[in-house]
Design a protein around this motif. Structure first.
Motif, PDB file in Angstrom:
ATOM      1  N   VAL A 284      72.213  44.398   9.502  1.00 28.91           N
ATOM      2  CA  VAL A 284      72.840  45.230   8.480  1.00 28.91           C
ATOM      3  C   VAL A 284      74.347  45.201   8.665  1.00 28.91           C
ATOM      4  O   VAL A 284      74.844  45.473   9.770  1.00 28.91           O
ATOM      5  CB  VAL A 284      72.333  46.686   8.555  1.00 28.91           C
ATOM      6  CG1 VAL A 284      73.018  47.539   7.477  1.00 28.91           C
ATOM      7  CG2 VAL A 284      70.814  46.745   8.402  1.00 28.91           C
ATOM      8  N   PHE A 285      75.054  44.874   7.606  1.00 23.87           N
ATOM      9  CA  PHE A 285      76.517  44.997   7.605  1.00 23.87           C
ATOM     10  C   PHE A 285      76.853  46.249   6.816  1.00 23.87           C
ATOM     11  O   PHE A 285      76.545  46.350   5.621  1.00 23.87           O
ATOM     12  CB  PHE A 285      77.185  43.779   6.967  1.00 23.87           C
ATOM     13  CG  PHE A 285      78.687  43.896   6.931  1.00 23.87           C
ATOM     14  CD1 PHE A 285      79.458  43.463   8.003  1.00 23.87           C
ATOM     15  CD2 PHE A 285      79.338  44.474   5.835  1.00 23.87           C
ATOM     16  CE1 PHE A 285      80.839  43.578   7.981  1.00 23.87           C
ATOM     17  CE2 PHE A 285      80.720  44.608   5.810  1.00 23.87           C
ATOM     18  CZ  PHE A 285      81.471  44.163   6.889  1.00 23.87           C
ATOM     19  N   SER A 305      79.729  46.296  11.702  1.00 22.43           N
ATOM     20  CA  SER A 305      80.718  46.684  10.692  1.00 22.43           C
ATOM     21  C   SER A 305      81.849  45.671  10.580  1.00 22.43           C
ATOM     22  O   SER A 305      82.781  45.869   9.800  1.00 22.43           O
ATOM     23  CB  SER A 305      81.304  48.059  11.025  1.00 22.43           C
ATOM     24  OG  SER A 305      81.966  48.015  12.286  1.00 22.43           O
ATOM     25  N   GLY A 306      81.784  44.595  11.347  1.00 25.39           N
ATOM     26  CA  GLY A 306      82.792  43.544  11.314  1.00 25.39           C
ATOM     27  C   GLY A 306      82.144  42.182  11.387  1.00 25.39           C
ATOM     28  O   GLY A 306      80.938  42.052  11.639  1.00 25.39           O
ATOM     29  N   GLY A 307      82.936  41.144  11.185  1.00 22.91           N
ATOM     30  CA  GLY A 307      82.408  39.779  11.273  1.00 22.91           C
ATOM     31  C   GLY A 307      81.471  39.428  10.142  1.00 22.91           C
ATOM     32  O   GLY A 307      80.418  38.817  10.361  1.00 22.91           O
ATOM     33  N   LEU A 308      81.855  39.786   8.908  1.00 27.23           N
ATOM     34  CA  LEU A 308      80.967  39.556   7.764  1.00 27.23           C
ATOM     35  C   LEU A 308      80.679  38.075   7.555  1.00 27.23           C
ATOM     36  O   LEU A 308      79.533  37.691   7.312  1.00 27.23           O
ATOM     37  CB  LEU A 308      81.582  40.172   6.498  1.00 27.23           C
ATOM     38  CG  LEU A 308      80.798  39.960   5.192  1.00 27.23           C
ATOM     39  CD1 LEU A 308      79.376  40.465   5.319  1.00 27.23           C
ATOM     40  CD2 LEU A 308      81.520  40.634   4.031  1.00 27.23           C
ATOM     41  N   GLU A 309      81.700  37.239   7.642  1.00 27.68           N
ATOM     42  CA  GLU A 309      81.462  35.818   7.380  1.00 27.68           C
ATOM     43  C   GLU A 309      80.537  35.201   8.421  1.00 27.68           C
ATOM     44  O   GLU A 309      79.701  34.353   8.088  1.00 27.68           O
ATOM     45  CB  GLU A 309      82.789  35.069   7.312  1.00 27.68           C
ATOM     46  CG  GLU A 309      83.632  35.477   6.098  1.00 27.68           C
ATOM     47  CD  GLU A 309      84.556  34.362   5.608  1.00 27.68           C
ATOM     48  OE1 GLU A 309      84.352  33.201   6.010  1.00 27.68           O
ATOM     49  OE2 GLU A 309      85.465  34.661   4.831  1.00 27.68           O
ATOM     50  N   GLU A 310      80.661  35.607   9.692  1.00 28.59           N
ATOM     51  CA  GLU A 310      79.741  35.117  10.720  1.00 28.59           C
ATOM     52  C   GLU A 310      78.313  35.576  10.431  1.00 28.59           C
ATOM     53  O   GLU A 310      77.343  34.822  10.613  1.00 28.59           O
ATOM     54  CB  GLU A 310      80.166  35.611  12.102  1.00 28.59           C
ATOM     55  CG  GLU A 310      81.468  34.996  12.629  1.00 28.59           C
ATOM     56  CD  GLU A 310      82.711  35.676  12.046  1.00 28.59           C
ATOM     57  OE1 GLU A 310      82.576  36.602  11.217  1.00 28.59           O
ATOM     58  OE2 GLU A 310      83.832  35.269  12.431  1.00 28.59           O
ATOM     59  N   ALA A 311      78.175  36.811   9.956  1.00 32.60           N
ATOM     60  CA  ALA A 311      76.841  37.319   9.611  1.00 32.60           C
ATOM     61  C   ALA A 311      76.254  36.554   8.426  1.00 32.60           C
ATOM     62  O   ALA A 311      75.050  36.261   8.392  1.00 32.60           O
ATOM     63  CB  ALA A 311      76.920  38.813   9.287  1.00 32.60           C
ATOM     64  N   LEU A 312      77.093  36.213   7.455  1.00 33.88           N
ATOM     65  CA  LEU A 312      76.626  35.433   6.315  1.00 33.88           C
ATOM     66  C   LEU A 312      76.169  34.046   6.767  1.00 33.88           C
ATOM     67  O   LEU A 312      75.164  33.517   6.259  1.00 33.88           O
ATOM     68  CB  LEU A 312      77.739  35.322   5.266  1.00 33.88           C
ATOM     69  CG  LEU A 312      78.075  36.621   4.511  1.00 33.88           C
ATOM     70  CD1 LEU A 312      79.418  36.487   3.790  1.00 33.88           C
ATOM     71  CD2 LEU A 312      76.983  36.975   3.518  1.00 33.88           C
TER      72      LEU A 312
END
Length: 499
Positions: A284-285, A305-312
């Motif tokens: 979950v982001f 809550s951070g690192g959205l592009e890595e999570a994608l």
């Protein structure tokens, strides 16, 4: 992999009302059945259902207009008299001449020694059941006053109502009420099930839907192309068994994006629903202020809550929208996610506030393998029309949403519709108790989990919508509709998806 039986039964195929009018005669003629014999079968089917659904009732009130529905009503009344019932038959325009098969049916009624009377509201006091043969599928425009007054009187009574083919005042194609509409307890529809009986106001007004093909259904279905398909959980064979040497990485990695400050509940329900539907891992982001609330009580979730592009990059499929909000944080997250998905195509489910942001995003670019899940309010914003417009023709606007956004659209509501731009499916399950906060978030989690496990988007939508609605029905049947919570569905979802 999920499989679905390709051989559809007559009860799964849905048609426009004009298709039934156009092809029923040819279907009957191909079987050497006269149209009057078809009318007699229809009238008999109506009385049989009235007697079955409301046993031990002796006083019938039959209300007829002048069209073919009136002919069915006359025949139903004849059958009721032959069964020893006390029958009062009223015509809205008793002195108006009728023709063809309707005239034959009227003559058969008069041959019983009974009369055609003028309706009076006091007749409702003596009746125990009403057979509605006022208006059929041929109505154009708003219901005329002389019919509207009778419809309102019937609806104001507490009498059970059996409607013939469609509840009087309902558009058989769209489910729109044409000013005034009978609220039926049972609707007996003939030859082909009409689209408008399955969704929105039509689903409400028809009550229990009974289908009678009158012996020509197969011949009719060979002539007319079905415009949509009714979905029932029993029509799906289910997900394939997992290999013995499975590990969590084999069953999908779902990224759920949402949960702005103060709005943690929606994304929490989405992510837990995904876990209960069998996805291998869920991340979950969310907004920094929502992390503790999302984690609490469900340690299986990974929350960041951070690192959205890595999570994608990590995800095999994506859900965005539940609890996302529309502030600057939400817009930044939305734009980053949409830009990523344009350059790195992955299955994505867009829901809730992500739909609202999508509606105002002038730089929108279509995404492959995209599912959008609007309710009527969100669909109205996506298409820049009113909610009333959406509800007046749900099949049409589900198709418009799918085509405009190049997606598979799930238009939620009574009789949720799935449209993949070429075909529509409508869900038979679901109940009013599911009109509560969080139900859409749970559905989104189910859909995200199914595409993460490898289902194609349109099949994931068909199965996921049916699974979600059936789970709601099972819980409501056991505990009641009032007080039904979205999170009450989790255990039942798990049970169904393992069948």
């Amino acid at each position: 992999m999920l499989e679905k039986d390709n051989s559809l039964s007559l009860t799964q195929k849905l048609y426009r009302a004009d298709q039934v009018r156009q092809y029923e005669r040819a279907a009957a003629e191909s079987l050497s059945i006269e149209m009057y014999d078809l009318m007699k079968k229809a009238g008999r089917a109506v009385f049989d259902q009235a007697a079955l659904q409301f046993p031990n009732i002796d006083n019938y009130l039959v209300l007829v207009g002048i069209g073919n529905n009136a002919g069915d009503g006359y025949i139903a009344a004849v059958n009721a008299v032959k069964a020893g019932k006390n029958v009062t038959l009223c015509a809205i325009e008793p002195d108006r001449e009728v023709h063809g098969d309707v005239a034959k049916a009227k003559a058969q009624w008069l041959a019983t020694g009974s009369a055609v009377q003028t309706f009076d509201v006091s007749m409702l006091n003596k009746a125990e059941v009403v057979i509605d043969a006022l208006l059929g599928t041929g109505i154009n425009g708003l219901v005329r006053n002389e019919f509207a007054d009778v419809i309102e009187a019937i609806n104001a009574s507490i009498l059970p109502v059996v409607s013939i083919d469609v509840p009087s005042g309902l558009c058989g194609d769209t489910g729109e009420t044409l000013g005034h509409c009978i609220q039926a307890d049972v609707t007996v529809t003939f030859v082909g099930i009409k689209l408008g009986l399955t969704t929105g106001a039509g689903k409400q007004h028809c009550g229990k839907l009974v289908f009678a093909d009158l012996g020509i259904g197969k011949a009719f279905s060979e002539l007319a192309r079905s415009d949509a398909t009714a979905m029932d959980i029993k029509h799906f064979k289910g997900l394939a068994p997992r290999p013995i040497n499975s590990h969590k990485g084999n069953h999908g990695r779902l990224l759920c994006i949402g949960g702005n400050a103060g709005m943690s509940g929606a994304i929490r329900m989405t992510s837990e629903a995904a876990l209960r539907t069998g996805v291998g891992m869920v991340k979950v982001f969310a907004h920094q202020q929502s992390i503790v609330q999302i984690c609490a009580g469900r340690p299986e979730l990974m929350v960041i809550s951070g690192g959205l592009e890595e999570a994608l990059d990590w995800a095999t499929s994506i859900v965005i929208g539940p609890g996302l909000g529309r502030d600057d944080w939400a817009k930044s997250v939305f734009d980053t996610t949409m830009d990523y998905c344009q350059h790195h195509p992955k299955p994505v489910v867009i829901d809730a506030d992500a739909l609202n942001l999508k509606a105002v995003n002038t730089s929108f670019v279509a995404l492959p393998d995209c599912i959008i899940t609007p309710h009527s309010g969100e669909a109205s914003r996506l298409l820049n029309v009113s909610i009333e417009d959406i509800e007046s023709n749900r099949f049409n606007y589900a198709r418009q949403c799918a085509q405009r956004y190049d997606a598979t659209c799930v238009l939620k509501g009574a009789g949720s519709i799935v449209d993949n731009q070429q075909h529509s499916w409508v869900c038979r399950h679901g109940n009013p108790g599911m009109a509560t906060a969080g139900m859409g978030d749970v559905l989104t989690g189910i859909l995200g989990a199914l595409v993460a496990q490898g289902l194609k988007t349109d099949m994931a939508c068909q199965f996921g919508v049916s699974l979600h609605a059936k789970a709601g029905d099972i819980v409501a049947d056991e505990f009641g509709q009032r007080g039904l919570l979205a999170s009450d569905l989790f255990d039942t979802i798990r049970s169904i998806v393992n069948e």
